[in-house]
Design a protein around this motif. Structure first.
Motif, short mmCIF file in Angstrom:
data_model
loop_
_atom_site.label_atom_id
_atom_site.label_comp_id
_atom_site.label_asym_id
_atom_site.label_seq_id
_atom_site.Cartn_x
_atom_site.Cartn_y
_atom_site.Cartn_z
N THR A 208 0.83 -1.20 0.00
CA THR A 208 0.00 0.00 0.00
C THR A 208 0.87 1.25 0.00
O THR A 208 1.54 1.55 0.99
CB THR A 208 -0.93 0.01 1.24
OG1 THR A 208 -1.66 -1.20 1.26
CG2 THR A 208 -1.88 1.19 1.19
N PRO A 209 0.82 2.00 -1.10
CA PRO A 209 1.62 3.23 -1.15
C PRO A 209 0.96 4.34 -0.32
O PRO A 209 -0.24 4.32 -0.09
CB PRO A 209 1.61 3.59 -2.65
CG PRO A 209 0.36 2.99 -3.17
CD PRO A 209 0.11 1.74 -2.34
N ALA A 210 1.75 5.29 0.12
CA ALA A 210 1.22 6.45 0.84
C ALA A 210 0.39 7.29 -0.13
O ALA A 210 0.72 7.41 -1.31
CB ALA A 210 2.35 7.27 1.42
#
Length: 132
Positions: A69-71
């Motif tokens: 999960t990317p920021a």
């Protein structure tokens, strides 16, 4: 001082208890106490196994989620929080349905877990993610 316990046994179970105690030269009470202690010990071991599986499943999920999960940019965070709350409620509803049906991850997990050194999830983990 031991405490007294009165129990009702099926006649066949009582005959087996008497025969076993006689063959071993022990009292029925001692044999019954040992059987109850053994039963409770196995039950405790099973509960501990279930907790271990639950904790490992949660830890594995969190690890994959954090890696994948990317920021989000600041401007998308409010929308993401709202969507997250919606998805969380869907998750809780699905969990409730699954539990009410009696479905269990523990039933899906084989009693014969892979031996040490075998790949988790068919090789889906990186070398550093495997347990030592």
């Amino acid at each position: 001082m031991k405490e007294r316990l009165s129990v009702y046994l099926d006649p066949q179970v009582m005959r087996s208890l008497i025969d076993y105690a006689r063959r071993r030269g022990k009292s029925k009470s001692l044999v019954a106490e040992a059987a109850i202690a053994s039963f409770l010990s196995r039950h405790t071991e099973r509960l501990e196994r279930h907790v271990r599986i639950s904790v490992e499943a949660l830890a594995l999920f969190v690890r994959f989620w954090l890696m994948a999960t990317p920021a989000l940019p600041e401007q998308n965070q409010a929308t993401a929080r709202a969507k997250g709350a919606e998805r969380y409620q869907a998750f809780v509803d699905a969990l409730g349905r699954r539990l009410s049906k009696g479905t269990s991850l523990l039933r899906e997990v084989s009693l014969d877990l892979p031996a040490a050194g075998e790949s988790d999830l068919g090789g889906g983990l990186a070398q550093g993610d495997r347990e030592s």
